[in-house]
Design a protein around this motif. Structure first.
Motif, PDB file in Angstrom:
ATOM      1  N   SER A 196      14.706  -8.563  11.218  1.00 20.33           N
ATOM      2  CA  SER A 196      15.497  -9.265  12.364  1.00 20.33           C
ATOM      3  C   SER A 196      16.205  -8.176  12.949  1.00 20.33           C
ATOM      4  O   SER A 196      16.264  -8.138  14.217  1.00 20.33           O
ATOM      5  CB  SER A 196      16.626 -10.130  11.809  1.00 20.33           C
ATOM      6  N   LEU A 197      16.944  -6.896  12.245  1.00 23.35           N
ATOM      7  CA  LEU A 197      17.424  -5.914  12.831  1.00 23.35           C
ATOM      8  C   LEU A 197      16.453  -5.063  13.605  1.00 23.35           C
ATOM      9  O   LEU A 197      16.658  -4.561  14.750  1.00 23.35           O
ATOM     10  CB  LEU A 197      18.195  -4.919  11.779  1.00 23.35           C
ATOM     11  N   VAL A 198      15.193  -4.900  13.104  1.00 25.35           N
ATOM     12  CA  VAL A 198      14.298  -4.102  13.700  1.00 25.35           C
ATOM     13  C   VAL A 198      13.324  -4.995  14.698  1.00 25.35           C
ATOM     14  O   VAL A 198      12.656  -4.447  15.531  1.00 25.35           O
ATOM     15  CB  VAL A 198      13.359  -3.441  12.859  1.00 25.35           C
ATOM     16  N   ALA A 236       0.884  -1.278   0.073  1.00 24.49           N
ATOM     17  CA  ALA A 236       0.012   0.112   0.037  1.00 24.49           C
ATOM     18  C   ALA A 236       0.732   1.296  -0.081  1.00 24.49           C
ATOM     19  O   ALA A 236       0.693   1.867  -0.611  1.00 24.49           O
ATOM     20  CB  ALA A 236      -0.973   0.006   1.175  1.00 24.49           C
ATOM     21  N   LEU A 237       1.914   1.310   0.916  1.00 21.38           N
ATOM     22  CA  LEU A 237       2.729   2.640   0.769  1.00 21.38           C
ATOM     23  C   LEU A 237       3.825   2.662  -0.292  1.00 21.38           C
ATOM     24  O   LEU A 237       3.681   4.000  -0.885  1.00 21.38           O
ATOM     25  CB  LEU A 237       3.462   2.543   2.166  1.00 21.38           C
ATOM     26  N   LEU A 285      19.335  18.116  15.259  1.00 20.92           N
ATOM     27  CA  LEU A 285      17.886  18.524  15.629  1.00 20.92           C
ATOM     28  C   LEU A 285      18.000  18.903  17.019  1.00 20.92           C
ATOM     29  O   LEU A 285      16.802  19.979  17.366  1.00 20.92           O
ATOM     30  CB  LEU A 285      17.061  17.448  15.493  1.00 20.92           C
ATOM     31  N   GLY A 286      18.804  18.512  17.760  1.00 21.77           N
ATOM     32  CA  GLY A 286      18.467  19.069  19.317  1.00 21.77           C
ATOM     33  C   GLY A 286      17.785  18.187  20.215  1.00 21.77           C
ATOM     34  O   GLY A 286      17.604  18.483  21.473  1.00 21.77           O
ATOM     35  N   PHE A 287      17.240  17.344  19.561  1.00 23.98           N
ATOM     36  CA  PHE A 287      16.481  16.184  20.264  1.00 23.98           C
ATOM     37  C   PHE A 287      16.580  14.798  19.926  1.00 23.98           C
ATOM     38  O   PHE A 287      17.209  14.595  18.468  1.00 23.98           O
ATOM     39  CB  PHE A 287      15.175  16.409  20.551  1.00 23.98           C
ATOM     40  N   THR A 288      16.323  13.818  20.624  1.00 22.93           N
ATOM     41  CA  THR A 288      16.506  12.479  20.268  1.00 22.93           C
ATOM     42  C   THR A 288      15.485  11.777  19.076  1.00 22.93           C
ATOM     43  O   THR A 288      14.434  11.816  19.772  1.00 22.93           O
ATOM     44  CB  THR A 288      16.837  11.478  21.292  1.00 22.93           C
ATOM     45  N   TRP A 289      15.837  11.519  18.022  1.00 21.04           N
ATOM     46  CA  TRP A 289      14.914  10.853  17.218  1.00 21.04           C
ATOM     47  C   TRP A 289      14.909   9.355  17.314  1.00 21.04           C
ATOM     48  O   TRP A 289      15.690   8.905  17.313  1.00 21.04           O
ATOM     49  CB  TRP A 289      15.375  11.231  15.888  1.00 21.04           C
ATOM     50  N   PRO A 290      13.483   8.789  17.563  1.00 19.65           N
ATOM     51  CA  PRO A 290      13.605   7.479  18.080  1.00 19.65           C
ATOM     52  C   PRO A 290      14.046   6.393  16.947  1.00 19.65           C
ATOM     53  O   PRO A 290      13.663   6.651  15.677  1.00 19.65           O
ATOM     54  CB  PRO A 290      12.068   7.416  18.437  1.00 19.65           C
ATOM     55  N   ARG A 291      14.447   5.302  17.217  1.00 17.22           N
ATOM     56  CA  ARG A 291      14.923   4.630  16.183  1.00 17.22           C
ATOM     57  C   ARG A 291      13.794   3.751  15.684  1.00 17.22           C
ATOM     58  O   ARG A 291      12.728   3.220  16.270  1.00 17.22           O
ATOM     59  CB  ARG A 291      16.048   3.558  16.938  1.00 17.22           C
ATOM     60  N   PRO A 292      13.695   3.074  14.264  1.00 16.75           N
ATOM     61  CA  PRO A 292      12.756   2.465  13.884  1.00 16.75           C
ATOM     62  C   PRO A 292      12.750   0.985  14.362  1.00 16.75           C
ATOM     63  O   PRO A 292      13.747   0.303  14.106  1.00 16.75           O
ATOM     64  CB  PRO A 292      13.228   2.318  12.343  1.00 16.75           C
ATOM     65  N   THR A 293      11.817   0.470  14.965  1.00 20.51           N
ATOM     66  CA  THR A 293      11.873  -0.855  15.458  1.00 20.51           C
ATOM     67  C   THR A 293      10.263  -1.446  15.319  1.00 20.51           C
ATOM     68  O   THR A 293       9.385  -0.506  15.174  1.00 20.51           O
ATOM     69  CB  THR A 293      12.264  -0.935  17.202  1.00 20.51           C
ATOM     70  N   GLY A 294      10.257  -2.592  15.569  1.00 24.04           N
ATOM     71  CA  GLY A 294       8.826  -3.262  15.524  1.00 24.04           C
ATOM     72  C   GLY A 294       8.208  -3.363  13.972  1.00 24.04           C
ATOM     73  O   GLY A 294       9.001  -2.911  13.055  1.00 24.04           O
ATOM     74  N   TYR A 295       6.844  -3.131  14.101  1.00 24.50           N
ATOM     75  CA  TYR A 295       6.213  -3.146  12.624  1.00 24.50           C
ATOM     76  C   TYR A 295       6.187  -1.823  11.949  1.00 24.50           C
ATOM     77  O   TYR A 295       6.713  -1.933  10.841  1.00 24.50           O
ATOM     78  CB  TYR A 295       4.786  -3.632  12.886  1.00 24.50           C
ATOM     79  N   LEU A 296       6.377  -0.703  12.525  1.00 23.70           N
ATOM     80  CA  LEU A 296       6.257   0.767  11.784  1.00 23.70           C
ATOM     81  C   LEU A 296       7.909   0.674  11.312  1.00 23.70           C
ATOM     82  O   LEU A 296       8.026   1.020  10.209  1.00 23.70           O
ATOM     83  CB  LEU A 296       6.078   1.676  12.798  1.00 23.70           C
ATOM     84  N   LEU A 351       8.197  -1.598   8.175  1.00 25.44           N
ATOM     85  CA  LEU A 351       7.071  -1.015   7.441  1.00 25.44           C
ATOM     86  C   LEU A 351       7.997   0.084   6.645  1.00 25.44           C
ATOM     87  O   LEU A 351       8.009   0.322   5.260  1.00 25.44           O
ATOM     88  CB  LEU A 351       5.771  -0.641   7.855  1.00 25.44           C
ATOM     89  N   GLY A 352       8.502   1.090   7.523  1.00 22.44           N
ATOM     90  CA  GLY A 352       9.083   2.294   6.831  1.00 22.44           C
ATOM     91  C   GLY A 352      10.331   1.922   5.759  1.00 22.44           C
ATOM     92  O   GLY A 352      10.395   2.411   4.744  1.00 22.44           O
ATOM     93  N   VAL A 353      10.844   1.086   6.532  1.00 21.58           N
ATOM     94  CA  VAL A 353      12.340   0.887   5.921  1.00 21.58           C
ATOM     95  C   VAL A 353      12.197   0.088   4.708  1.00 21.58           C
ATOM     96  O   VAL A 353      12.891   0.380   3.458  1.00 21.58           O
ATOM     97  CB  VAL A 353      13.390  -0.036   6.781  1.00 21.58           C
ATOM     98  N   LEU A 354      11.316  -1.129   4.608  1.00 24.40           N
ATOM     99  CA  LEU A 354      11.097  -1.530   3.388  1.00 24.40           C
ATOM    100  C   LEU A 354      10.333  -1.064   2.362  1.00 24.40           C
ATOM    101  O   LEU A 354      10.708  -1.172   1.024  1.00 24.40           O
ATOM    102  CB  LEU A 354      10.305  -2.822   3.504  1.00 24.40           C
TER     103      LEU A 354
END
Length: 520
Positions: free
Chosen positions: A211-213, A68-69, A125-136, A139-142
């Motif tokens: 496996s990495l996420v 879909a994406l 950016l001055g703040f911590t951006w969360p790492r991509p993990t799990g389903y989201l 989904l984003g990386v693929l």
């Protein structure tokens, strides 16, 4: 042409082609035999495990989400680069295709290196951006690293459409969006189906990203069962379930394309489409074009450069990098040669002696490519343990796995070269007294050099960045560029992984160059 199909197939050619087809099918048969070793009670317990349902739901959710994406991303990008007055269309097409040069596990490395407390984005950016993990995260990386398959298909289809159909629709009073949904979109169905199939096969076979996420799909579960739990029967059944999903995708695509005809039936030549002026929409269009370029190219490349520079001066040793490169080449180079040689009889049989048998053997080669890598590796493990134990955990088995799995990539260029080689050359050589093999190697084979080299290059580059097959089949202690990246990234050793990631990206860029050359 009819007389050509009635010629008897030379027995040596048929024997070699059947042997190649058997090489693909035999390991898969052993996978089924291994799964069948389960006792009836054990079989019921294996198939009806609640975890299987969760794995199925996870895999289907990831598959449908990525499809879909990628569609929402690739369709507007293809329209912008083919149907508008966008400036620098060729450059944008190149940039939007280049994510194919970045393997998914390198993409995860890029995002891991940029995000989190130690990532370079936090300082920017001055703040911590969360790492991509799990389903989201998966989904984003693929999505970012598989959308080019759909983008290239849709762009080619949009460039080939006859604009007279759209003009006729407008003359009947349809508005712009109505013309798109009623006329243009139905014409794009073959491109959509082909792109969806490629994206789906990559999602189902992916191991590095999930496996990495840490998102459990069938591929990840197969690896865990084989490497950690040592439950070979359950791993075999998981592989068969994954094969069933892959087969369903292939069946669905063939079903959707059945009896589909979109060719012109009227007189006259087709018209080139008119460029749609972007006007005030130019700025949002350029911003949308930058989105995948930044996500799939800029972030990984900046991460690689950032972490390479994190090494203290003189600390970085390239000895391990060179060793991993040599190991990758030692497996990939003979696999490329072997795959091209195996593709030659299949392609020759299909071009010179077209028949149902020739088509069936060619589809067997594509079956090996469509089989998820972990399932294919597991099948080869079972085959080697039972039928050829001397091959288990040897470089020869890894080379054979690469050659059989990427055989479909090698067939295309060889077949194209054969279509351009006149069969009368061999007939003339035969009339001069040469035997069948002498006539082929003296008259036809010199004309196939470019096709053979293209096949070898495609397989070499695919094997260089292959991760799942290498993990399960490589000899003990045999590390490649791909396995080093995965190992270091999974331990959050981003600086150590950076040189290996840089080499993989540079080598994989050749694959994109070959694709664009074929397009021209």
């Amino acid at each position: 042409m009819a007389a050509q199909t009635l010629r008897p197939i030379p027995l040596p050619l048929l024997a070699v082609a059947l042997l190649v087809g058997l090489g693909v099918l035999l390991p898969l048969a052993y996978l089924g035999l291994r799964a069948a070793q389960a006792e009836p009670g054990q079989l019921v317990e294996i198939v009806l495990r609640p975890r299987n349902l969760q794995l199925l739901l996870n895999t289907l959710a990831l598959l449908l989400g990525v499809i879909a994406l990628t569609t929402l991303l690739a369709l507007p990008l293809a329209w912008l680069t083919s149907r508008t007055d966008l400036r620098g269309r060729r450059l944008w097409t190149l940039l939007l295709t280049l994510p194919l040069a970045v393997p998914g596990y390198v993409g995860v490395f890029g995002f891991f290196g940029a995000t989190g407390g130690s990532g370079w984005l936090s300082g920017l950016l001055g703040f911590t951006w969360p790492r991509p993990t799990g389903y989201l995260g998966a989904l984003g990386v693929l999505t970012l690293f598989t959308y080019p398959y759909l983008f290239l298909n849709l762009r080619a289809a949009l460039l080939g459409l006859d604009s007279a159909l759209e003009e006729s629709a407008r003359s009947l009073g349809y508005r712009g969006y109505q013309v798109f949904f009623r006329v243009v979109l139905p014409q794009l169905r073959p491109a959509l189906y082909a792109g969806w199939l490629l994206v789906g096969l990559h999602v189902l076979g992916d191991f590095g990203v999930v496996s990495l996420v840490r998102f459990e799909t069938f591929s990840y579960a197969i690896y865990l069962q084989y490497s950690s739990a040592f439950d070979r029967v359950y791993a075999a059944w998981l592989s068969l379930m994954l094969l069933l999903l892959t087969g369903s995708l292939l069946w669905l695509e063939a079903r959707l394309l059945k009896n589909l005809s979109l060719s012109r039936v009227g007189l006259g030549s087709s018209r080139l489409p008119q460029r749609t002026p972007l006007g005030y929409g130019a700025l949002p269009a350029y911003a949308f074009l930058l989105l995948p370029v930044v996500g799939a190219l800029v972030v990984p490349l900046v991460s690689i450069g950032y972490w390479v520079l994190q090494y203290p001066s003189g600390y970085l040793s390239w000895e391990g990098v060179v060793q991993a490169l040599e190991n990758s080449a030692r497996a990939s180079a003979p696999a490329a040669l072997l795959s091209a040689l195996m593709a030659l009889p299949l392609a020759y049989l299909g071009v010179r002696y077209p028949s149902r048998l020739a088509r069936a053997l060619e589809r067997v080669a594509y079956l090996g490519y469509a089989t998820p890598p972990l399932a294919f590796a597991l099948a080869l493990i079972f085959f080697s343990l039972r039928g050829a134990p001397f091959l288990y955990q040897t470089l020869a088995l890894l080379v054979l796995a690469y050659a059989l799995h990427f055989l479909a990539e090698a067939i295309g260029p060889v077949r194209s070269a054969l279509y351009q080689a006149p069969p009368r050359l061999e007939e003339a050589a035969r009339s001069l007294g040469f035997g069948p093999f002498q006539a082929f190697f003296r008259a036809t084979f010199p004309l196939l050099r470019r096709g053979m080299l293209a096949s070898m290059a495609l397989v070499f580059l695919s094997a260089m960045k292959e991760l799942p097959l290498t993990f399960l089949l490589a000899p003990v202690g045999y590390s490649t560029l791909a396995t080093r990246i995965w190992g270091y990234t999974s331990e959050a050793l981003f600086a150590e992984a950076a040189p290996y990631a840089l080499l993989v990206v540079l080598l994989s860029a050749g694959f994109v160059g070959l694709l664009l050359t074929q397009e021209r």
